[in-house]
Write a protein that holds these residues in place. Structure first.
Motif, mmCIF file in Angstrom:
data_model
loop_
_atom_site.group_PDB
_atom_site.id
_atom_site.type_symbol
_atom_site.label_atom_id
_atom_site.label_comp_id
_atom_site.label_asym_id
_atom_site.label_seq_id
_atom_site.Cartn_x
_atom_site.Cartn_y
_atom_site.Cartn_z
ATOM 1 N N THR A 1 0.849 -1.181 0.000
ATOM 2 C CA THR A 1 0.000 0.000 0.000
ATOM 3 C C THR A 1 0.892 1.240 0.000
ATOM 4 O OG1 THR A 1 -1.933 1.025 1.054
ATOM 5 C CG2 THR A 1 -0.214 0.145 2.528
ATOM 6 N N ALA A 2 0.286 2.396 0.063
ATOM 7 C CA ALA A 2 1.038 3.650 0.154
ATOM 8 C C ALA A 2 1.020 4.127 1.601
ATOM 9 C CB ALA A 2 0.426 4.706 -0.761
ATOM 10 N N SER B 1 -5.513 5.170 8.186
ATOM 11 C CA SER B 1 -6.813 4.538 7.962
ATOM 12 C C SER B 1 -6.740 3.027 8.173
ATOM 13 C CB SER B 1 -7.307 4.850 6.551
ATOM 14 O OG SER B 1 -8.515 4.177 6.298
ATOM 15 N N ILE B 2 -5.689 2.398 7.653
ATOM 16 C CA ILE B 2 -5.543 0.947 7.791
ATOM 17 C C ILE B 2 -5.426 0.551 9.258
ATOM 18 C CG2 ILE B 2 -3.931 -0.965 7.393
ATOM 19 C CD1 ILE B 2 -3.495 0.232 4.549
ATOM 20 N N ILE C 1 5.893 -3.678 -5.114
ATOM 21 C CA ILE C 1 5.537 -3.186 -6.447
ATOM 22 C C ILE C 1 4.096 -2.697 -6.463
ATOM 23 C CG2 ILE C 1 5.170 -3.892 -8.850
ATOM 24 C CD1 ILE C 1 7.660 -5.780 -8.414
ATOM 25 N N VAL C 2 3.205 -3.464 -5.843
ATOM 26 C CA VAL C 2 1.793 -3.066 -5.759
ATOM 27 C C VAL C 2 1.666 -1.742 -5.012
ATOM 28 C CG1 VAL C 2 -0.458 -3.671 -4.777
ATOM 29 C CG2 VAL C 2 0.904 -5.414 -5.946
ATOM 30 N N GLY C 3 2.340 -1.626 -3.877
ATOM 31 C CA GLY C 3 2.275 -0.402 -3.087
ATOM 32 C C GLY C 3 2.787 0.811 -3.837
ATOM 33 N N ALA C 4 3.806 0.622 -4.661
ATOM 34 C CA ALA C 4 4.406 1.729 -5.408
ATOM 35 C C ALA C 4 3.434 2.327 -6.418
ATOM 36 C CB ALA C 4 5.681 1.259 -6.107
#
Length: 184
Positions: free
Chosen positions: A100-101, A107-108, A132-135
């Motif tokens: 994630t970012a 929030s998380i 990679i997903v978070g980026a």
């Protein structure tokens, strides 16, 4: 090659989120008729069966599947439209990861990881994939998910055909920041 990448992204968006954009019928399992898809996409972009087969076979994320005779196609995961792709319940690794970012951390850690606009939360089997997903969402951070404890507490996990782990939500008590966040 760029055109194929753009076309793949377009197909993904239509099949996951907006089939109505081209008046495409998607059944409750996420399948669309291949011939109808080609015909309706061709009103906006050029595609043929050979290109569609290339996209399905070469997509690095394994997003697409054909049925056995290639008369139907679907995206394997990530839908925001109401579909149930018949995921099988599976036992995950002890730990999975969520990219994630950093801007979403407050929030998380208040609400947990929610599916938001998707039907299910996506989890990765390794830190690198999660990073990679978070980026894609900003300054990346990887969260570690105690999936074994979740499973023991009754949460269900599903594994998509391309190895993405899915669950309904991840409550805060199962989340920690991964020790080995990496630079990409």
């Amino acid at each position: 090659m760029r055109d194929v990448v753009r076309l793949s992204r377009y197909l993904c968006r239509v099949l996951r989120h907006h089939p109505e954009e081209i008046d495409l019928k998607v059944d409750d399992k996420g399948w669309a008729d291949t011939t109808e898809l080609i015909e309706k996409v061709n009103t906006k972009k050029k595609i043929d069966m050979e290109t569609l087969e290339y996209i399905v076979e070469n997509d690095q994320k394994g997003r697409y599947s054909f049925n056995e005779d290639k008369t139907k196609i679907r995206v394997n995961y990530g839908h925001s439209i109401p579909v149930n792709p018949d995921y099988e319940i599976a036992s995950p690794e002890t730990i999975l990861y969520h990219g994630t970012a950093t801007r979403f951390l407050d929030s998380i850690f208040k609400k947990g990881i929610l599916s938001k606009g998707r039907n299910l939360v996506h989890l990765s089997k390794d830190i690198e994939t999660a990073q990679i997903v978070g980026a894609r969402h900003g300054e990346p951070i990887v969260l570690e998910i105690d999936t074994k404890a979740m499973e023991q507490d009754g949460y269900k996990f599903y594994k998509s055909v391309n190895g993405i782990w899915l669950t309904d939500k991840v409550p805060v008590k199962y989340i920690s920041i991964a020790e080995k966040n990496i630079e990409i």
